[in-house]
Motif scaffolding. Sequence first.
Motif: not given
Length: 167
Positions: A6-14, A45-48
């Motif tokens: 998953h990309t961070l963007d895809a996770l955020a948009a889920a 990534r660090e933010s996650l």
Amino acid sequence: MTNRPHTLDALAAADAAELAEILLEVCSSPRWAAAVAETRPWPDRESLLTANATAVASLTAEDLRDATAGHARIGEPIAGDAASEREQAGIQGADRAVLDELHEANAAYEAKFGHAFLICATGRTAAGMLAALRERHPNDATTEAEIVRGELRRINDIRLDRLLEGP
């Protein structure tokens, strides 16, 4: 755990339900999953990983039990569960006597603390995990909860990295 990256963007948009499902594969504590989800979007990534650390730090004793319930006993990876087998690869080829001792030590630990022994098993041997289990068994509940919290954060970091990178 899902095999697709998953990309961070895809996770955020889920949507909320999909993200909850993905995050609960990382850590079985609903409170952890909700706390991490609340911090999206993650710019990097660090933010996650910071969201993981913050969420783990806020877990109650009950939440920690929820989180440990999602992990196989050390020395007993879940057959067919790639994450469980990968994380406990260090037990492969271990001497039967060490595995038997792990089983006994796990039972004693669970009787004392009320949950499975949790350790970041990645890169550890069966003998090393047994030594850590024996070392931690004398701890009081408060001390052990803080150690479990640290181990959970490390496990979640590895699982989140794997989620972003794929198999």
